[in-house]
Design a protein around this motif. Structure first.
Motif: not given
Length: 299
Positions: A127-130, A203-223
């Protein structure tokens, strides 16, 4: 000691006749006699008593026969083992997987199908991050990766063959009493002021990067107010009301009291699980595993 000479010797020891032995070996009698003479010279002992009518093993010949048969048998076993390894019948297969991917019904189906087809292959699951899987594949510490590709893919990805296996929606996990829980679907933009529970950035988990990208496309950084290493922990922590979490659809398999999952209405909120192996890899077990995954994915 020449293996061919040992083979010739065992045939003559069985036939006790040089002409028949030569015919059986598909050679003429002269090279057979020369081979036996060379073996006797090397060993410093006569192996056969030969007359015009009879061929009999000497004491030295009897002593050599069992060993010769054992050596030739082990050689054949070695050839068979090499063939089985090259053909993917035996050996070891190291498979990396993400925490969330193990919750997908496809994952146990794939592993079970491979173990059924290749029962003599030792399969090692890690079990490893992407991003960690990509590095492990590049370092030849893994043979196969089941991973997601982060938007900022690391350098080792260039040397990987990636094939999509599963595309699933991202879901919003939130407390059942949350104001957005009343909606059937939610937009990423609706989460602008929400506290998030997420995987650690490092952690290297791709889902974190995707979450960040989705939020930044909408003009905000997730808290991000709380981090969690495991997908199941993300779901569990949303039950506390600390925040919301974006999770892959496979996490529908986890039922936690007080937590609801809502679909996202944005058209870019899907996540893809890939199978990866090294480009040009001669590891037949890895290639067979990838082919099996592709076959199962089509069913």
């Amino acid at each position: 000691m020449n293996l061919r000479h040992l083979e010739y010797f065992t045939v003559v020891a069985q036939e006790l006749h040089f002409r028949r032995s030569a015919e059986r070996l598909g050679i003429t009698q002269a090279p057979l006699s020369l081979a036996i003479q060379a073996l006797e010279t090397e060993l410093g002992a006569r192996l056969f008593h030969r007359t015009r009518r009879t061929v009999v093993l000497t004491e030295a010949g009897h002593a050599l026969l069992d060993d010769a048969r054992g050596i030739l048998s082990r050689v054949e076993m070695a050839k068979e083992h090499v063939w089985q390894t090259v053909s993917g019948q035996v050996g070891r297969l190291r498979v990396g997987f993400t925490n969330a991917s193990s919750l997908s019904p496809f994952f146990p189906r794939l592993i079970h199908a491979y173990r059924t087809q290749r029962p003599s292959v030792q399969i090692v699951l890690r079990e490893l991050a992407s991003s960690q899987q990509m590095e492990a594949l590049d370092a030849r510490e893994l043979d196969i990766g089941l991973l997601r590709v982060p938007p900022e893919a690391p350098a080792p990805m260039r040397d990987l063959v990636l094939a999509p296996l599963l595309e699933e929606p991202l879901l919003l996990a939130l407390h059942a009493g949350h104001r957005l829980a009343k909606k059937r679907t939610v937009r990423i933009a609706d989460l602008r002021n929400e506290p998030f529970i997420a995987y650690p950035r490092q952690s290297g988990v791709a889902l974190f990067s995707q979450m960040l990208s989705l939020c930044e496309k909408r003009g905000f950084t997730p808290n991000v107010v709380q981090e969690a290493q495991q997908a199941s922990t993300l779901i569990g922590l949303t039950a506390t009301g600390l925040g919301v979490a974006l999770v892959p659809g496979a996490l529908r398999a986890i039922a936690v009291p007080g937590v609801v999952l809502r679909e996202l209405s944005d058209d870019d909120t899907t996540t893809t699980l890939y199978i990866a192996h090294r480009r040009g890899d001669a590891n037949s077990r890895a290639l067979q595993f990838a082919e099996l995954a592709a076959t199962l994915q089509k069913r």
